[in-house]
Design a protein around this motif. Structure first.
Motif, PDB file in Angstrom:
ATOM      1  N   SER A  26      -4.248   3.875 -34.524  1.00  0.00           N
ATOM      2  CA  SER A  26      -3.798   5.242 -34.280  1.00  0.00           C
ATOM      3  C   SER A  26      -3.998   5.638 -32.826  1.00  0.00           C
ATOM      4  CB  SER A  26      -4.553   6.213 -35.198  1.00  0.00           C
ATOM      5  OG  SER A  26      -4.324   5.898 -36.552  1.00  0.00           O
ATOM      6  N   GLY A  27      -5.152   5.257 -32.269  1.00  0.00           N
ATOM      7  CA  GLY A  27      -5.400   5.567 -30.870  1.00  0.00           C
ATOM      8  C   GLY A  27      -4.432   4.855 -29.941  1.00  0.00           C
ATOM      9  N   LEU A  28      -4.100   3.603 -30.275  1.00  0.00           N
ATOM     10  CA  LEU A  28      -3.149   2.856 -29.451  1.00  0.00           C
ATOM     11  C   LEU A  28      -1.777   3.501 -29.479  1.00  0.00           C
ATOM     12  CD1 LEU A  28      -2.537   0.323 -27.759  1.00  0.00           C
ATOM     13  CD2 LEU A  28      -2.023  -0.864 -29.902  1.00  0.00           C
ATOM     14  N   LEU A  29      -1.327   3.903 -30.660  1.00  0.00           N
ATOM     15  CA  LEU A  29      -0.028   4.555 -30.761  1.00  0.00           C
ATOM     16  C   LEU A  29      -0.026   5.903 -30.050  1.00  0.00           C
ATOM     17  CD1 LEU A  29       0.961   3.808 -34.472  1.00  0.00           C
ATOM     18  CD2 LEU A  29       1.873   2.748 -32.405  1.00  0.00           C
ATOM     19  N   ALA A  30      -1.130   6.630 -30.155  1.00  0.00           N
ATOM     20  CA  ALA A  30      -1.199   7.930 -29.491  1.00  0.00           C
ATOM     21  C   ALA A  30      -1.126   7.777 -27.973  1.00  0.00           C
ATOM     22  CB  ALA A  30      -2.485   8.647 -29.895  1.00  0.00           C
ATOM     23  N   ARG A  31      -1.776   6.745 -27.433  1.00  0.00           N
ATOM     24  CA  ARG A  31      -1.721   6.531 -25.978  1.00  0.00           C
ATOM     25  C   ARG A  31      -0.330   6.114 -25.513  1.00  0.00           C
ATOM     26  NH1 ARG A  31      -6.711   4.190 -27.196  1.00  0.00           N
ATOM     27  NH2 ARG A  31      -5.790   2.091 -27.183  1.00  0.00           N
ATOM     28  N   ASN A  32       0.446   5.510 -26.395  1.00  0.00           N
ATOM     29  CA  ASN A  32       1.789   5.039 -26.021  1.00  0.00           C
ATOM     30  C   ASN A  32       2.873   5.837 -26.747  1.00  0.00           C
ATOM     31  OD1 ASN A  32       1.245   2.346 -24.408  1.00  0.00           O
ATOM     32  ND2 ASN A  32      -0.136   2.321 -26.161  1.00  0.00           N
ATOM     33  N   TRP A  33       2.633   7.133 -26.920  1.00  0.00           N
ATOM     34  CA  TRP A  33       3.585   7.980 -27.621  1.00  0.00           C
ATOM     35  C   TRP A  33       4.923   8.023 -26.911  1.00  0.00           C
ATOM     36  CZ3 TRP A  33       5.922  12.067 -25.258  1.00  0.00           C
ATOM     37  CH2 TRP A  33       5.363  12.480 -24.038  1.00  0.00           C
ATOM     38  N   TRP A  34       4.916   7.898 -25.597  1.00  0.00           N
ATOM     39  CA  TRP A  34       6.152   7.994 -24.818  1.00  0.00           C
ATOM     40  C   TRP A  34       7.112   6.848 -25.140  1.00  0.00           C
ATOM     41  CZ3 TRP A  34       6.872   3.683 -21.898  1.00  0.00           C
ATOM     42  CH2 TRP A  34       5.736   2.908 -21.636  1.00  0.00           C
ATOM     43  N   ALA A  35       6.560   5.656 -25.451  1.00  0.00           N
ATOM     44  CA  ALA A  35       7.428   4.529 -25.792  1.00  0.00           C
ATOM     45  C   ALA A  35       8.164   4.794 -27.104  1.00  0.00           C
ATOM     46  CB  ALA A  35       6.603   3.253 -25.896  1.00  0.00           C
ATOM     47  N   ILE A  36       7.460   5.395 -28.067  1.00  0.00           N
ATOM     48  CA  ILE A  36       8.102   5.747 -29.333  1.00  0.00           C
ATOM     49  C   ILE A  36       9.146   6.833 -29.106  1.00  0.00           C
ATOM     50  CG2 ILE A  36       7.682   6.659 -31.646  1.00  0.00           C
ATOM     51  CD1 ILE A  36       4.920   5.410 -31.534  1.00  0.00           C
ATOM     52  N   ALA A  37       8.849   7.778 -28.220  1.00  0.00           N
ATOM     53  CA  ALA A  37       9.823   8.832 -27.915  1.00  0.00           C
ATOM     54  C   ALA A  37      11.087   8.250 -27.286  1.00  0.00           C
ATOM     55  CB  ALA A  37       9.195   9.868 -26.990  1.00  0.00           C
ATOM     56  N   LEU A  38      10.926   7.262 -26.399  1.00  0.00           N
ATOM     57  CA  LEU A  38      12.097   6.629 -25.783  1.00  0.00           C
ATOM     58  C   LEU A  38      12.948   5.913 -26.824  1.00  0.00           C
ATOM     59  CD1 LEU A  38      10.660   5.191 -22.436  1.00  0.00           C
ATOM     60  CD2 LEU A  38      12.155   7.178 -22.762  1.00  0.00           C
ATOM     61  N   ARG A  39      12.289   5.250 -27.768  1.00  0.00           N
ATOM     62  CA  ARG A  39      13.038   4.605 -28.842  1.00  0.00           C
ATOM     63  C   ARG A  39      13.811   5.631 -29.661  1.00  0.00           C
ATOM     64  NH1 ARG A  39       9.645   0.950 -32.647  1.00  0.00           N
ATOM     65  NH2 ARG A  39      11.743   0.740 -33.507  1.00  0.00           N
ATOM     66  N   GLY A  40      13.187   6.773 -29.908  1.00  0.00           N
ATOM     67  CA  GLY A  40      13.866   7.823 -30.653  1.00  0.00           C
ATOM     68  C   GLY A  40      15.071   8.366 -29.921  1.00  0.00           C
ATOM     69  N   VAL A  41      14.925   8.569 -28.608  1.00  0.00           N
ATOM     70  CA  VAL A  41      16.053   9.077 -27.812  1.00  0.00           C
ATOM     71  C   VAL A  41      17.199   8.070 -27.807  1.00  0.00           C
ATOM     72  CG1 VAL A  41      16.768   9.696 -25.479  1.00  0.00           C
ATOM     73  CG2 VAL A  41      14.613  10.569 -26.391  1.00  0.00           C
ATOM     74  N   ALA A  42      16.851   6.781 -27.652  1.00  0.00           N
ATOM     75  CA  ALA A  42      17.894   5.750 -27.651  1.00  0.00           C
ATOM     76  C   ALA A  42      18.619   5.699 -28.993  1.00  0.00           C
ATOM     77  CB  ALA A  42      17.273   4.391 -27.331  1.00  0.00           C
ATOM     78  N   ALA A  43      17.875   5.794 -30.083  1.00  0.00           N
ATOM     79  CA  ALA A  43      18.504   5.776 -31.402  1.00  0.00           C
ATOM     80  C   ALA A  43      19.387   6.997 -31.608  1.00  0.00           C
ATOM     81  CB  ALA A  43      17.431   5.703 -32.490  1.00  0.00           C
ATOM     82  N   LEU A  44      18.901   8.169 -31.159  1.00  0.00           N
ATOM     83  CA  LEU A  44      19.716   9.376 -31.271  1.00  0.00           C
ATOM     84  C   LEU A  44      21.002   9.256 -30.457  1.00  0.00           C
ATOM     85  CD1 LEU A  44      17.230  12.395 -31.149  1.00  0.00           C
ATOM     86  CD2 LEU A  44      18.842  11.825 -32.974  1.00  0.00           C
ATOM     87  N   GLY A  45      20.887   8.727 -29.242  1.00  0.00           N
ATOM     88  CA  GLY A  45      22.069   8.572 -28.408  1.00  0.00           C
ATOM     89  C   GLY A  45      23.107   7.655 -29.036  1.00  0.00           C
TER      90      GLY A  45
END
Length: 213
Positions: A26-45
């Protein structure tokens, strides 16, 4: 090392760090939240493009498929050459590599044909599975849901026939489905990313500056 020994070692490391494996992840994912956000933006696009301009999305998927076939064909030929050097069987590897390479070139120069090929392959799959479901329905007891299994087979057959009769319309429908999935997937990733960011901010609050003496 046995599984018990490795488990004890993992438990000791976890205890020494003061966090469970779930907390560490959980801590690792929280520190790299921006990478998950980028994946979300790419999928939305991609999802929006597939919904609004399905033709462009279909051609893009065909070109990606062509690139995959070209790379796979090259790797297959290289594997055949290496097998020939070691006096192993290489004929089938070479034939597969050349076939994939030729199909990749055709898909690259005629992407519309690649889209139609994908749709027809989907139609064949729908017809085959629909027939198998119907055959299985006749062997199933009525009390165990024979009608529902038969209905699923009929729907699959109808979908396959529709794709064969109108492959271009089927390609557009498939692209819309893919676009809807990408939009939902991207939205879920964005929600996850911002929740992870919130948890990260809660875990490491900003300390106020020291007061002057």
């Amino acid at each position: 090392m046995s599984s018990a020994t490795s488990g004890d070692a993992l438990a000791s490391r976890t205890a020494s760090n003061g966090a469970s494996p779930a907390e560490a992840m959980s801590g690792l994912l929280a520190r790299n939240w921006w990478a998950i956000a980028l994946r979300g933006v790419a999928a939305l696009g991609f999802g929006l493009v597939a919904l609004l301009v399905p033709g462009a999305a279909m051609l893009s998927l065909a070109l990606i498929f062509a690139a995959y076939l070209l790379a796979d064909g090259i790797f297959g030929i290289v594997s055949a050459v290496r097998a020939a050097r070691t006096h192993e069987r290489w004929g089938l590897l070479l034939a597969e590599g050349v076939l994939n390479l030729l199909m990749g070139l055709l898909a690259a120069f005629f992407p519309a044909g690649a889209v139609l090929g994908f749709v027809l392959a989907t139609a064949a799959w729908a017809l085959l599975t629909g027939g198998l479901m119907l055959a299985a329905a006749f062997r199933l007891d009525r009390s165990h849901g024979r009608l529902w299994l038969a209905l699923g087979g009929i729907l699959s057959l109808a979908w396959g026939i529709l794709l064969v009769m109108t492959p271009l319309a089927g390609a557009v429908v498939l692209t819309w489905w893919l676009g809807a999935y990408a939009v939902a997937f991207g939205a879920a990733l964005l929600v996850l990313a911002f929740r992870l960011r919130r948890q990260r901010d809660r875990a490491s609050p900003v300390e106020p500056p020291p007061r002057g003496t």
